[in-house]
Design an enzyme around this catalytic site. Sequence first.
Site, PDB file in Angstrom:
ATOM      1  N   ASP A   1      68.563  63.479  94.088  1.00  0.00           N
ATOM      2  CA  ASP A   1      69.947  63.477  94.573  1.00  0.00           C
ATOM      3  C   ASP A   1      70.759  62.460  93.776  1.00  0.00           C
ATOM      4  O   ASP A   1      70.290  61.360  93.482  1.00  0.00           O
ATOM      5  CB  ASP A   1      69.967  63.134  96.066  1.00  0.00           C
TER       6      ASP A   1
ATOM      7  N   ASN B   1      70.922  70.398 106.238  1.00  0.00           N
ATOM      8  CA  ASN B   1      72.237  70.427 106.865  1.00  0.00           C
ATOM      9  C   ASN B   1      72.787  71.839 106.716  1.00  0.00           C
ATOM     10  O   ASN B   1      72.845  72.367 105.605  1.00  0.00           O
ATOM     11  CB  ASN B   1      73.177  69.416 106.192  1.00  0.00           C
TER      12      ASN B   1
ATOM     13  N   GLN C   1      76.948  69.639 105.797  1.00  0.00           N
ATOM     14  CA  GLN C   1      76.665  70.336 104.533  1.00  0.00           C
ATOM     15  C   GLN C   1      77.894  70.282 103.633  1.00  0.00           C
ATOM     16  O   GLN C   1      78.990  70.686 104.031  1.00  0.00           O
ATOM     17  CB  GLN C   1      76.270  71.798 104.783  1.00  0.00           C
TER      18      GLN C   1
ATOM     19  N   VAL D   1      77.433  70.907  99.973  1.00  0.00           N
ATOM     20  CA  VAL D   1      77.199  71.819  98.842  1.00  0.00           C
ATOM     21  C   VAL D   1      76.724  73.157  99.406  1.00  0.00           C
ATOM     22  O   VAL D   1      75.688  73.227 100.083  1.00  0.00           O
ATOM     23  CB  VAL D   1      76.156  71.255  97.856  1.00  0.00           C
TER      24      VAL D   1
ATOM     25  N   HIS E   1      69.700  73.775 100.487  1.00  0.00           N
ATOM     26  CA  HIS E   1      68.864  72.712  99.929  1.00  0.00           C
ATOM     27  C   HIS E   1      68.141  71.984 101.048  1.00  0.00           C
ATOM     28  O   HIS E   1      68.680  71.798 102.134  1.00  0.00           O
ATOM     29  CB  HIS E   1      69.681  71.727  99.088  1.00  0.00           C
TER      30      HIS E   1
ATOM     31  N   HIS F   1      66.614  68.379 101.926  1.00  0.00           N
ATOM     32  CA  HIS F   1      66.547  66.976 101.518  1.00  0.00           C
ATOM     33  C   HIS F   1      65.134  66.468 101.820  1.00  0.00           C
ATOM     34  O   HIS F   1      64.617  66.686 102.918  1.00  0.00           O
ATOM     35  CB  HIS F   1      67.512  66.117 102.342  1.00  0.00           C
TER      36      HIS F   1
HETATM   37  P1  5GP Z   1      74.588  68.134 101.892  1.00  0.00           P
HETATM   38  O1  5GP Z   1      75.615  67.082 102.296  1.00  0.00           O
HETATM   39  O2  5GP Z   1      75.260  69.423 101.487  1.00  0.00           O
HETATM   40  O3  5GP Z   1      73.486  68.331 102.886  1.00  0.00           O
HETATM   41  O4  5GP Z   1      73.864  67.550 100.612  1.00  0.00           O
HETATM   42  C1  5GP Z   1      74.350  67.713  99.326  1.00  0.00           C
HETATM   43  C2  5GP Z   1      73.698  66.655  98.483  1.00  0.00           C
HETATM   44  O5  5GP Z   1      73.853  66.998  97.142  1.00  0.00           O
HETATM   45  C3  5GP Z   1      74.295  65.255  98.666  1.00  0.00           C
HETATM   46  O6  5GP Z   1      73.274  64.364  99.076  1.00  0.00           O
HETATM   47  C4  5GP Z   1      74.854  64.933  97.293  1.00  0.00           C
HETATM   48  O7  5GP Z   1      74.689  63.575  96.939  1.00  0.00           O
HETATM   49  C5  5GP Z   1      74.066  65.855  96.388  1.00  0.00           C
HETATM   50  N1  5GP Z   1      74.776  66.297  95.196  1.00  0.00           N
HETATM   51  C6  5GP Z   1      76.041  66.804  95.147  1.00  0.00           C
HETATM   52  N2  5GP Z   1      76.359  67.158  93.888  1.00  0.00           N
HETATM   53  C7  5GP Z   1      75.271  66.856  93.121  1.00  0.00           C
HETATM   54  C8  5GP Z   1      74.997  66.991  91.734  1.00  0.00           C
HETATM   55  O8  5GP Z   1      75.809  67.463  90.927  1.00  0.00           O
HETATM   56  N3  5GP Z   1      73.769  66.573  91.309  1.00  0.00           N
HETATM   57  C9  5GP Z   1      72.835  66.056  92.161  1.00  0.00           C
HETATM   58  N4  5GP Z   1      71.654  65.682  91.632  1.00  0.00           N
HETATM   59  N5  5GP Z   1      73.063  65.931  93.479  1.00  0.00           N
HETATM   60  C10 5GP Z   1      74.264  66.316  93.968  1.00  0.00           C
END
Ligand code: 5GP
Length: 112
Positions: A31, A85, A92, A94, A98, A100
Amino acid sequence: MSQSCPFCRIVSGELKADIVYEDETCLAFRDIAPQAPSHVLIIPKDHVPSASHVEDHVLWVSLMVAVREVVRRISPDSGYRLVVNCGEDAGQTVPHLHVHLLSGRPLGWPPG
Ligand code: 5GP
Ligand code: ZN
């Protein structure tokens, strides 16, 4: 593939990521904003917007096999937490499914 999706762009190689595991179906990478000493995201290579959009549930098996492999590689001695998420209220950000994988520190409960 969705051109506007950062995780699809990581799958295609367009966007750089620290990849820790890859197989035919899944990709795992660190991440960009880690919430624990080790924070890895495990994703399907195909664009699936969220957990609620999984149509072929065999995908969950593939994701869990990938999780197990990443755990073997990066955190053999410590406990870990898996988080998915799903949707805005759950945090969420993205819209590409995914998992985590968080480890390397004690993790509080209940989660925020
Ligand atoms: P969410 O909030 O959707 O459950 O988690 C999305 C995760 O993706 C976040 O922890 C964020 O830091 C990570 N993330 C977002 N954009 C990128 C990216 O371009 N590269 C990487 N490696 N992680 C990302
Ligand atoms: Zn995507």
